[in-house]
Design a protein around this motif. Structure first.
Motif, mmCIF file in Angstrom:
data_model
loop_
_atom_site.group_PDB
_atom_site.id
_atom_site.type_symbol
_atom_site.label_atom_id
_atom_site.label_comp_id
_atom_site.label_asym_id
_atom_site.label_seq_id
_atom_site.Cartn_x
_atom_site.Cartn_y
_atom_site.Cartn_z
ATOM 1 N N CYS A 92 0.822 -1.217 0.000
ATOM 2 C CA CYS A 92 0.000 0.000 0.000
ATOM 3 C C CYS A 92 0.855 1.266 0.000
ATOM 4 O O CYS A 92 0.471 2.268 -0.596
ATOM 5 N N ARG A 93 2.013 1.223 0.651
ATOM 6 C CA ARG A 93 2.864 2.413 0.629
ATOM 7 C C ARG A 93 3.361 2.681 -0.786
ATOM 8 O O ARG A 93 3.413 3.831 -1.223
ATOM 9 N N TRP A 94 3.716 1.645 -1.511
ATOM 10 C CA TRP A 94 4.166 1.827 -2.892
ATOM 11 C C TRP A 94 3.032 2.360 -3.768
ATOM 12 O O TRP A 94 3.232 3.262 -4.590
ATOM 13 N N ILE A 95 1.844 1.810 -3.590
ATOM 14 C CA ILE A 95 0.698 2.265 -4.371
ATOM 15 C C ILE A 95 0.388 3.732 -4.062
ATOM 16 O O ILE A 95 0.151 4.541 -4.959
ATOM 17 N N CYS A 96 0.407 4.057 -2.771
ATOM 18 C CA CYS A 96 0.099 5.438 -2.364
ATOM 19 C C CYS A 96 1.129 6.425 -2.904
ATOM 20 O O CYS A 96 0.784 7.540 -3.308
ATOM 21 N N THR A 97 2.395 6.027 -2.908
ATOM 22 C CA THR A 97 3.443 6.900 -3.441
ATOM 23 C C THR A 97 3.175 7.226 -4.907
ATOM 24 O O THR A 97 3.348 8.369 -5.347
ATOM 25 N N ALA A 98 2.726 6.220 -5.676
ATOM 26 C CA ALA A 98 2.415 6.446 -7.091
ATOM 27 C C ALA A 98 1.186 7.341 -7.245
ATOM 28 O O ALA A 98 1.145 8.233 -8.097
ATOM 29 N N LEU A 99 0.177 7.130 -6.401
ATOM 30 C CA LEU A 99 -1.073 7.894 -6.518
ATOM 31 C C LEU A 99 -0.916 9.349 -6.103
ATOM 32 O O LEU A 99 -1.715 10.207 -6.509
ATOM 33 N N MET A 100 0.096 9.649 -5.300
ATOM 34 C CA MET A 100 0.296 11.025 -4.848
ATOM 35 C C MET A 100 0.645 11.982 -5.986
ATOM 36 O O MET A 100 0.615 13.194 -5.813
ATOM 37 N N LYS A 101 0.964 11.420 -7.139
ATOM 38 C CA LYS A 101 1.201 12.251 -8.321
ATOM 39 C C LYS A 101 -0.104 12.891 -8.772
ATOM 40 O O LYS A 101 -0.103 13.951 -9.404
ATOM 41 N N SER A 128 -2.988 -2.308 9.012
ATOM 42 C CA SER A 128 -1.616 -2.012 8.599
ATOM 43 C C SER A 128 -1.584 -1.369 7.221
ATOM 44 O O SER A 128 -0.777 -0.475 6.959
ATOM 45 N N ALA A 129 -2.465 -1.825 6.331
ATOM 46 C CA ALA A 129 -2.541 -1.207 5.002
ATOM 47 C C ALA A 129 -2.919 0.262 5.117
ATOM 48 O O ALA A 129 -2.368 1.117 4.412
ATOM 49 N N CYS A 130 -3.825 0.573 6.030
ATOM 50 C CA CYS A 130 -4.268 1.962 6.208
ATOM 51 C C CYS A 130 -3.175 2.840 6.809
ATOM 52 O O CYS A 130 -3.166 4.053 6.611
ATOM 53 N N MET A 131 -2.244 2.246 7.547
ATOM 54 C CA MET A 131 -1.173 3.018 8.180
ATOM 55 C C MET A 131 -0.053 3.361 7.209
ATOM 56 O O MET A 131 0.801 4.198 7.511
#
Length: 446
Positions: free
Chosen positions: A305-314, A352-355
């Protein structure tokens, strides 16, 4: 002519949107190595508590002094780290942090030879002090390696490697430290001769040393890179009056509330991960080894989820994303309390995914536009890691006493106590949610 101007403007916009400019690529890679290193050591050190308990035949409270030494060092050395990097540079902070880690890790050798628990505690304190300085330094260092517009995405990208270190630490602790503990019980060890007990301890402590001392090689490689490199930041030393800086910072709502939010976030992360195995053991009736599989799944979900979120922050405002994930954290925490076991254990995993995006996002938002005060500000956010040491035992006390068992009326006994303790994560996520809403990026009217 207009075409050339437009082309130049497009290049400028493109460069502004770069997460990591090419000239900083090697610095970024080496800093990411530091993120992996302290993630690995944080989770590996958690396993020293049961290991030292068995090796030195300690009560649980005495064995937990390992965590007191570890988190105590974070609290003590974060502010001195801010003074160091404010007066000199981020590069010097990295050098000192890695140097202290190397000294602390090498201290494990005489501690193992002398079989001295107190010497181990001293070494843990020094080692954790190095990690505290690294965290205080590396987070704002990463933010400084490029345009401010992509600073939160850049920090999330670097932090995305941190849980990979955590997962590696769990695996290394299992196979290097825990798997090499002698199965002899406390009673059996008491009955042994001093020579036999000493022989067993020597072998066990050797395997405690192996991963920590082995990682010194990696630390030396990173240290050598930064020693040979030039400072990649402009001089921002400014005023060294720390008290003045702190007074200035606490008057900035975005920063002051950010420290509070980080305190509660770290508290919920460490609390949930500390009691995940206990929750699964209690609700599903599994043994520790089987229950730990859910913990590993939770860590993997955190990483993905951290990797996905990093990409979506674009494409999306990080604060809005964090607000959505905070709502998810609240919902899954409530599910962990109230839903049937077949569903509640997966709610526990999804917490944990939400964190996943919260620590670096809070960090980036809180440090935004702080100018010369960013280094002292970073120290305050690292000191907020104490939330884990404060909130975790509160949740543990709730489990021990069952003081709020009445909020889970469908369950009884220990299961009700464990389930009801997850009211603490609900409160922690609520604080993060409020922070996200208050300090989201506001669109300006055109």
């Amino acid at each position: 002519m207009d075409g050339k101007i437009n082309s130049a403007e497009n290049v400028k916009v493109k460069n502004t949107n770069e997460i990591v400019p090419k000239k900083y690529t090697m610095h970024f890679i080496m800093l990411v190595s530091c993120f992996i290193l302290w993630g690995l050591l944080n989770n590996m050190t958690d396993n020293l508590v049961p290991a030292f308990g068995r090796i030195f035949m300690l009560e649980a409270a005495d064995a937990s002094l390992t965590q007191v030494a570890f988190y105590g060092s974070y609290a003590v050395l974060a502010l001195p780290a801010a003074i160091l990097i404010k007066k000199y540079s981020y590069r010097n902070g990295v050098l000192v942090g890695l140097g202290l880690y190397i000294v602390g890790a090498m201290g494990y050798i005489p501690a193992a030879i002398s079989q001295n628990f107190n010497l181990f505690l001293a070494s843990v304190f020094v080692l954790a002090g190095g990690l505290s300085i690294l965290e205080t330094t590396c987070n704002p260092y990463v933010i400084s390696l490029g345009p401010e517009e992509t600073s939160v995405r850049r920090l999330n990208l670097a932090q995305a490697f941190n849980p990979l270190g955590s997962l590696t630490g769990i695996i290394m602790a299992k196979y290097f430290i825990l798997s090499n503990l002698n199965p002899a019980t406390y009673e059996e060890r008491i009955a042994m001769s001093p020579e036999a007990l000493s022989d067993i301890r020597s072998t066990e402590l050797l395997w405690v040393c192996v991963p920590y001392v082995g990682l010194v090689v990696i630390a030396i490689i990173i240290w050598t890179f930064f020693k040979k490199s030039k400072d990649s930041e402009r001089d921002t030393s400014g005023d060294l009056n720390i008290v003045k800086s702190i007074k200035k910072l606490i008057k900035i709502p975005r920063y002051a509330f950010g420290v509070v939010a980080q305190f509660f976030y770290v508290g919920v992360q460490i609390s949930v991960w500390t009691w995940t195995i206990g929750y699964v053991m209690t609700t599903l009736g599994l043994d520790e080894a089987s229950a730990s599989e859910y913990y590993l799944i939770a860590i993997v979900s955190f990483i993905v989820c951290r990797w996905i979120c990093t990409a979506l922050m674009k494409y999306f405002d990080p604060a809005i994303m964090m607000a959505i994930f905070a709502v998810g954290g609240i919902a899954f925490s409530l599910g962990t309390i109230y839903l049937p076991t077949s569903q509640s254990v997966w709610c526990l995993v999804l917490i944990s995914a939400c964190m996943s995006l919260m620590f670096p996002t809070i960090y980036g938002i809180a440090l935004k536009d702080l100018g010369d005060e960013v280094k002292v500000g970073a120290a305050g956010l690292i000191m907020a890691i104490l939330g884990g040491a404060v909130i975790t035992p509160i949740m543990g006390k709730m489990i021990d006493t069952g003081m709020l068992s009445f909020i889970a009326p469908s369950f009884s006994g220990q299961e009700a106590a464990v389930r009801s303790s997850f009211l603490i994560p609900v409160i922690c996520f609520a604080v993060v949610l409020i922070y996200s809403i208050c300090f989201r990026t506001k669109k300006t009217a055109k």
